[in-house]
Enzyme design. Sequence first.
Site, short mmCIF file in Angstrom:
data_model
loop_
_atom_site.label_atom_id
_atom_site.label_comp_id
_atom_site.label_asym_id
_atom_site.label_seq_id
_atom_site.Cartn_x
_atom_site.Cartn_y
_atom_site.Cartn_z
N HIS A 239 27.84 -42.60 56.75
CA HIS A 239 28.15 -43.48 55.62
C HIS A 239 29.63 -43.43 55.28
CE1 HIS A 239 27.42 -45.30 51.55
NE2 HIS A 239 28.48 -44.56 51.26
N GLU A 240 30.18 -42.23 55.20
CA GLU A 240 31.58 -42.09 54.80
C GLU A 240 32.53 -42.67 55.85
OE1 GLU A 240 32.30 -41.35 51.85
OE2 GLU A 240 30.28 -40.67 51.29
N HIS A 243 33.32 -46.17 55.17
CA HIS A 243 34.42 -46.37 54.21
C HIS A 243 35.77 -46.18 54.89
CE1 HIS A 243 31.78 -46.82 50.85
NE2 HIS A 243 31.34 -45.57 50.85
N HIS A 249 30.58 -50.54 49.47
CA HIS A 249 29.16 -50.31 49.32
C HIS A 249 28.37 -51.61 49.41
CE1 HIS A 249 29.71 -46.16 47.25
NE2 HIS A 249 29.41 -46.03 48.54
#
Length: 507
Positions: A239-240, A243, A249
């Site tokens: 997930h990170e 980014h 998101h």
Amino acid sequence: MDFLLFLPCLIPVPFHPNRNFLGSHFPFTLLLFVPFITPFFFSLKKNVTSRVLCFSLYQNYLQKFYDLKMGTSKSGRQRNSSLVTEKLKQMQEFFGLKVTGKIDADTLNVMKQPRCGVPDVAQYVLTDRTPRWEHTHLTYRIENYTPDLPRADVDSAMEKAFRLWSNVSPLTFTKIFEGQADIMISFVWGGNYPFGRPANTLAHAFLPGRGIGGDVHFDEEKRWTSDFRNFNLYYVAAHEVGHSLGLGHDNDIGSLMFPSYNSYRDVLLSQRDISAIQALYGPSKNPIQPGELQVPRACDSKLTFDAVTTIRGELFFFKNRFFLRTSPSHKTVDLDVIADFWESLSRGVDAAYSVVDRDEMVRGYPKDIYHSLGFPQSVKTINAAVHEDETGKTYFFVANEYWRYDENTRSMDTGFPKEIAHGFPGIGKQVDAVFQEGGFFYFFHGKRQYKCDPKTKQILTLLKTNSCLFGKVHSFTNGSPNLETIHSYNTVFGKMRVKDLLVHATA
């Protein structure tokens, strides 16, 4: 004079189907006799403290993730109330909650969930950066390691996280061991961008750019794992990294970029994730696209189910890593992640059934289905299960056969297995899911649903699978049961290992 005080306490149990209870604990009642004046002040102090903690929680949450700016002057304080309402509505809309601008149980539950530290509507302003990397051959470096895992497990988690994104884009990632990398990874305590508030923040990352841009920080105060226990490092890292590559998101619960931690499941990119990364960097040169985690939608006419059962007056429809839930008291259909309720069932549910009015605590599970239920070693997967309240019998459907189990004698009935086509003619040779309501069995096979009378074995109604989500098939004649008085014995066959049986009880 004595006063009777009911004090709720927490004990660990393996299962409870209500997100309002934290983790895998559920409340029981402890009776204490104390002087009358004590509980009065205790209750008053507790209520005040609870309100303060609640206010602190949602204020910190909105400030960090929704750019709430609280005024300190007299005029600023007067505007605070309307600003909080505005930000609450924004947050509720993002998570698909009922938009009221007021704090309610569902809103607080979302705020308490472990999540990413990146804001949902505002971006970090700590670096001078562009929303994407100008080059596609990126480097990363792990500056330090968590003591929670062997170094090899950390290396593997990071390598898999980067590979997930490189498989669907032209990006490549190379690990370096010294010097400055494009993406620096570290496990930190506090730091320049602290994790302290809200306390449920797991990690954060910065958008591409110079300096701190692209870097990923994991909260070392959290416990990092390589399995289904919280918190799975690979899942959070994947997930990170999204980014770090420039993605924000996504409010779709099936997206890897959904801000809340959905416990450990097979880490897959949704089509929305893939489209987002390819919008920044272009399509992948690799013709093999990864699998996508399908999120069940109530309105999908092609919807099928893995398992269906009733739990405390509510219908649960399991599909992949999710379940849909409906009840007679709510007109809406709720979508939840299975592992948020039952951590050990993160890989999904094969079959489930419920036995009402069996008040007991079941411990020592998972167990294998051979010694517990008497299945032969040839049975590897149970496709569906349903309990008949009137007879106390439970039916298990395996491939094209079904078995019958006596819950009172705890043994299989003789003369089984039998062929499904002979025992329940008209529903086909196999069963995907089944539940019992009002004395009738509701079988699911493919996109069809069959209402069957178990006594006569006749098919009474034939409808689409998803029609049950809109109240067209089942009806609860007595309304919603009292959750404090009903007892149910719930059995779930999970995908931890094919030979394992998980049995959980609620009381």
